[in-house]
Design a protein around this motif. Structure first.
Motif, PDB file in Angstrom:
ATOM      1  N   GLN A   1      39.041  13.109  32.658  1.00 57.29           N
ATOM      2  CA  GLN A   1      38.114  12.020  32.920  1.00 57.29           C
ATOM      3  C   GLN A   1      38.698  10.694  32.445  1.00 57.29           C
ATOM      4  O   GLN A   1      38.552   9.667  33.097  1.00 57.29           O
ATOM      5  CB  GLN A   1      36.763  12.291  32.218  1.00 57.29           C
TER       6      GLN A   1
ATOM      7  N   ALA B   1      32.263   5.031  30.733  1.00 55.24           N
ATOM      8  CA  ALA B   1      32.468   6.469  30.611  1.00 55.24           C
ATOM      9  C   ALA B   1      32.022   7.000  29.256  1.00 55.24           C
ATOM     10  O   ALA B   1      31.393   8.041  29.161  1.00 55.24           O
ATOM     11  CB  ALA B   1      33.932   6.801  30.843  1.00 55.24           C
TER      12      ALA B   1
ATOM     13  N   GLN C   1      41.168   9.488  34.982  1.00 55.55           N
ATOM     14  CA  GLN C   1      40.462   9.084  36.193  1.00 55.55           C
ATOM     15  C   GLN C   1      39.822   7.704  35.979  1.00 55.55           C
ATOM     16  O   GLN C   1      39.932   6.813  36.809  1.00 55.55           O
ATOM     17  CB  GLN C   1      39.381  10.119  36.532  1.00 55.55           C
ATOM     18  N   GLN C   2      39.180   7.528  34.818  1.00 62.69           N
ATOM     19  CA  GLN C   2      38.535   6.247  34.539  1.00 62.69           C
ATOM     20  C   GLN C   2      39.565   5.132  34.410  1.00 62.69           C
ATOM     21  O   GLN C   2      39.314   3.995  34.780  1.00 62.69           O
ATOM     22  CB  GLN C   2      37.690   6.321  33.259  1.00 62.69           C
TER      23      GLN C   2
END
Lengths: 373, 301
Positions: free
Chosen positions: B3, B266, B6-7
Motif C-alpha cells: 500500500q 493513507a 502504491q500510495q
C-alpha cells in the motif's frame, strides 16, 4: 419637504408594486443553476417552467396566471441563503427547491420565518423535517428509508465485508450513518467508514486505502460527479469490486464522467424516473416533456421539483388562498394519494412524503439506467 | 508495504501536476516578486482549450492518438502562453511601478474575470473529454498497479520540467531571465530588455500551467471552470514549500506535496487530506520561511 415627497413617492411605488403582484401568483424556484450540480438545476427549471406554461394555458389558477421566479443557489449554502432572502421579498406564494440537503438547510429558517411554504425536491437528510418547521415539505423520500433499502441491497449481494464512503455533506454523511447503524444492528462487518473531499479530481489515494481494506462491496453515498471519477479511477487501477450508490447518483452525467465501460454494472438506489412509471399522468407528462424539450427528463429531481410545483398549485386551487397556513393545512390534512409523476403523493405532519419510493437501478453496457425488478 | 508504494505512485502523479503549475508561480515571483493569482485560471483554460481543440478538429480521429495528443499539447501550450503574455500586458505591466498591493489586487481581479469568462463561454456545468482517448490499461509492478496514463503524466511533467531547467541554466536567454530575477536595474544596465524577459516568463509559466490543465483533462476526463482554485492553491503551496522563486524547488515541492497528501490520506484520515498540505505549509513557514531549497535573495544595499 423633500422627505415628504420621497415618502409619497415610496408609497406610490409600493402601491403600484402590490397592484401588479395581485395580477399573478408568483411561485419561486430555488435551484443550483451554476456550480457542480448545475445540470440538476437546469432540469428543475425545465420541469417547473413547462408545468407553469401548461397551467397558464389552462387559464392559470383561480383566474390568475402563474409566474415562476428562478433564483440560483449555486449548490452552495452561502449563496442559497442570499437567494432565499431575495426570493422572500418578491411576494412569492411558495418556493420549490432545492436539491442538496446542506443547501436546503441553509434556507429553511428563512422561508419559515417569512411564512412561505417550501417544497424541497432532492434534500433527503433526515434532520430537515425533524426540526418541526411548520412550512417545510419535500417530495423526495428520507435517508432513513433509503438506508433500509441500501442495507437490504447489500445483504442481497451477500457481501461479508462492507465499505462505506461519504463526502461529509449533510446528505451523504447522514445516509452513510443510517446504513452503518442498520448494518451494525445486524452485526454485519463494516470494514471501512470514511469521507472523501468533493470537487477533487484524484481519488486514487482513497481507492488504494479502500482496496487495502479488501471489501466485498463499496457503498458510496455521495453525488454523481465524484461517483463518476471513483468508477473511472477504480477501473484504471484494475480493481474489480462492486460499487453501490445512493440516490444522488441518479444523473446521466455519471456515465459521461466514468465512461460506459467503467460505469457498467454499477448499482444505485433511487426513486423511479418517470419513464419507469406506468400511470397515465406520468405517460402524458413524458409526451409533453418530449414535445417541449425533445427528450425524456434526464433526472428524477427535476421531476420531483415538478411534483412539488403541482401539489402547491393544487393546494392554492383548492383553498383559493395563497396564505402559507392554508397551503400547509391542505397539504397535510386534505391531500391524499395525489397522482404525482413520481407516484402517489401524500404528506405526514412533519412534511415528509409518505410511502415506499426507492428502487434499485443498474447501469447497463450502453450506459442506460435500468430499473431492477 | 504494498500500500505504501502504491500510495507513493499515487502521490507522485498528482504531485507532477502540482509541480508543473507551481513552476508558473515560482518563475513569475522570481522575476517580478508578484504572486500571479490568475495562474490557476490559466491552468483551467488549458483543460478547456484542449477539449475544444480536440473535439472541433477531431484530432484523435484524424491522426493516431499519440500524434494527436502531441499536436494538441503544442497548440494548448502556445495558446495559454499567449494568454499569459496578454494578461501581463493588460493587468500587470501598467502597475509595474505602482505599490505591490495594486498588482496583487489586479491579479485577483484577473482571476475572477478569467473564471467568469470561462463560465459564460462554456456554461456552468463541468465538461467531459471524449471517452477512451488513452488506453485504460494498468502496469502491474510487484503487486502495485500503475495505470499507463499515470506513467505518461509523470513522464510528461518530468520532461517539461527538465527542459525548463536546462533552458534557464544553459541558454543565453535563460541567463538573462536569471539576471533579471536578481536585479532588474542592473540587468537593464547590462543591456537586457527586461520587458522582453518578463514577457518570456509570462509565456513559459502559463504554457506549462496550460499543459498541466490538458494533462488533467486527458487523465481525469472531467474539467470544470472552478478547478483552477484548488489546484492553484496547492501549487502555490508547493512553490512555497520548495522555496518560491526557485525552479528546482517548485519541482521538489510539487512532488513532495503530492506524496504528503497521499500518505497522509493513507495512514491518517482521508477526510483531512487537504489539511495536511496546508499544515505542511504552516510548518515550513515557521521552521524555514525560505522553503526547503531556499530562494536566492539578492542583497540590495
Amino acid at each position: 419637504m423633500k422627505k415628504m415627497m420621497g415618502l409619497a413617492l415610496a408609497l406610490g411605488l409600493s402601491a403600484t408594486g402590490t397592484a401588479r403582484a395581485a395580477d399573478t401568483i408568483k411561485i419561486g424556484l430555488m435551484a443550483p443553476m451554476t456550480g457542480s450540480w448545475a445540470s440538476e438545476g437546469q432540469e428543475m427549471k425545465k420541469n417547473v417552467e413547462l408545468l407553469a406554461q401548461e397551467q397558464n394555458a389552462k387559464g392559470g389558477v383561480n383566474g390568475k396566471k402563474i409566474e415562476v421566479i428562478v433564483e440560483d443557489d449555486g449548490g452552495d449554502p452561502r449563496t442559497a441563503s442570499l437567494a432565499a432572502q431575495r426570493l422572500s421579498t418578491k411576494g412569492i406564494a411558495a418556493v420549490i427547491g432545492t436539491y442538496g440537503s446542506a443547501v436546503t438547510e441553509a434556507t429553511q429558517n428563512i422561508y419559515n420565518e417569512n411564512e412561505i411554504v417550501q417544497v424541497a425536491n432532492g434534500s433527503t437528510a433526515v434532520r430537515l423535517t425533524e426540526k418541526g418547521l411548520k412550512y417545510f415539505f419535500r417530495t423526495c423520500p428520507r435517508d432513513d428509508e433509503q438506508g433500509k433499502v441500501g442495507a437490504n441491497t447489500v445483504a442481497k449481494i451477500g457481501a461479508k465485508r462492507i465499505a462505506l464512503l461519504h463526502d461529509s455533506s449533510a446528505y451523504s454523511k447522514g445516509l452513510a450513518d443510517e446504513i452503518n447503524g442498520i448494518l451494525k444492528a445486524k452485526h454485519a462487518n463494516v470494514v471501512f467508514f470514511d469521507a472523501l473531499t468533493p470537487k477533487e479530481q484524484d481519488y486514487s489515494a482513497i481507492l488504494t486505502k479502500l482496496k487495502a481494506a479488501s471489501p466485498d462491496v463499496v457503498f458510496f453515498t455521495g453525488y454523481y460527479p465524484e461517483a463518476g471519477l471513483l468508477l473511472k479511477q477504480k477501473k484504471q487501477m484494475g480493481w474489480n469490486v462492486p460499487f453501490i450508490g445512493g440516490d444522488a447518483i441518479n444523473n446521466p452525467d455519471l456515465v459521461k464522467i466514468a465512461g460506459k465501460e467503467a460505469a457498467a454494472g454499477f448499482e444505485f438506489l433511487s426513486p423511479p424516473v418517470p419513464a419507469d412509471l406506468d400511470t397515465p399522468e406520468a405517460k402524458a407528462y413524458l409526451a409533453a416533456y418530449k414535445k417541449a424539450y425533445g427528450g425524456a427528463p434526464a433526472s428524477i429531481y427535476g421531476v420531483l421539483a415538478g411534483d412539488g410545483f403541482r401539489v402547491v398549485v393544487k393546494a392554492i386551487q383548492e383553498t383559493k388562498s395563497t396564505k402559507a397556513a392554508d397551503i400547509r393545512n391542505y397539504l397535510v390534512n386534505n391531500l391524499k394519494d395525489f397522482p404525482g409523476y413520481t407516484g402517489k403523493i401524500s404528506f405526514n405532519q412533519k412534511g415528509d412524503r409518505v410511502g415506499e419510493l426507492y428502487r434499485v437501478y443498474k447501469v447497463d453496457k450502453a450506459g442506460n439506467f435500468v430499473m431492477q425488478k | 508495504m504494498e500500500q505504501f508504494f502504491q500510495q507513493l505512485t499515487n502521490g507522485l502523479a498528482v504531485g507532477g501536476i502540482y509541480a508543473l503549475i507551481a513552476l508558473g508561480y515560482t518563475m513569475v515571483y522570481g522575476v517580478l516578486k508578484l504572486i500571479n493569482f490568475a495562474h490557476g485560471d490559466l491552468f483551467t483554460y488549458g483543460g478547456y482549450l484542449g477539449l475544444t481543440l480536440l473535439t472541433s478538429f477531431l484530432l484523435q480521429d484524424r491522426m493516431g492518438v499519440m500524434a494527436g495528443i502531441g499536436i494538441l499539447t503544442v497548440m494548448v501550450m502556445g495558446l495559454v502562453g499567449v494568454m499569459g503574455v496578454v494578461l501581463e500586458r493588460a493587468a500587470y505591466r501598467p502597475l509595474r511601478e505602482a505599490p505591490r498591493l495594486s498588482a496583487v489586487v489586479s491579479a485577483l481581479g484577473a482571476s475572477i474575470f478569467l473564471q467568469n469568462a470561462l463560465m459564460l463561454i462554456y456554461g456552468a456545468q463541468f465538461q467531459t473529454y471524449p471517452e477512451g482517448l488513452l488506453p485504460q490499461t494498468a502496469v502491474s509492478l510487484g503487486g502495485i498497479q500503475i495505470p499507463l496514463i499515470r506513467i505518461l503524466v509523470v513522464l510528461a511533467s518530468i520532461v517539461m520540467m527538465a527542459a525548463l531547467y536546462l533552458f534557464v541554466q544553459k541558454t543565453k536567454i535563460g541567463t538573462a531571465v536569471r539576471a533579471a530575477a536578481i536585479d532588474q536595474g542592473a540587468a537593464r544596465l547590462m543591456g537586457i530588455d527586461v520587458n522582453k524577459v518578463v514577457s518570456l516568463v509570462f509565456l513559459i509559466g502559463p504554457a506549462l500551467g496550460g499543459s498541466a490543465g490538458l494533462l488533467v483533462g486527458l487523465y481525469y476526463g472531467r474539467v470544470d471552470f472552478t478547478m483552477g482554485w484548488v489546484y492553484g492553491m496547492k501549487a502555490f503551496t508547493a512553490a512555497i514549500l520548495g522555496g518560491i522563486g526557485n525552479i528546482p524547488g517548485a519541482m521538489v515541492g510539487g512532488l513532495l506535496l503530492g506524496v504528503i497528501e497521499a500518505l497522509g490520506a493513507a495512514y491518517l484520515s482521508i477526510a483531512w487530506k487537504d489539511a495536511f498540505a496546508f499544515c505542511v505549509l504552516i510548518l515550513i513557514l515557521i521552521v524555514r520561511p525560505t522553503g526547503l531549497l531556499g530562494e536566492r535573495v539578492a542583497e540590495k544595499v
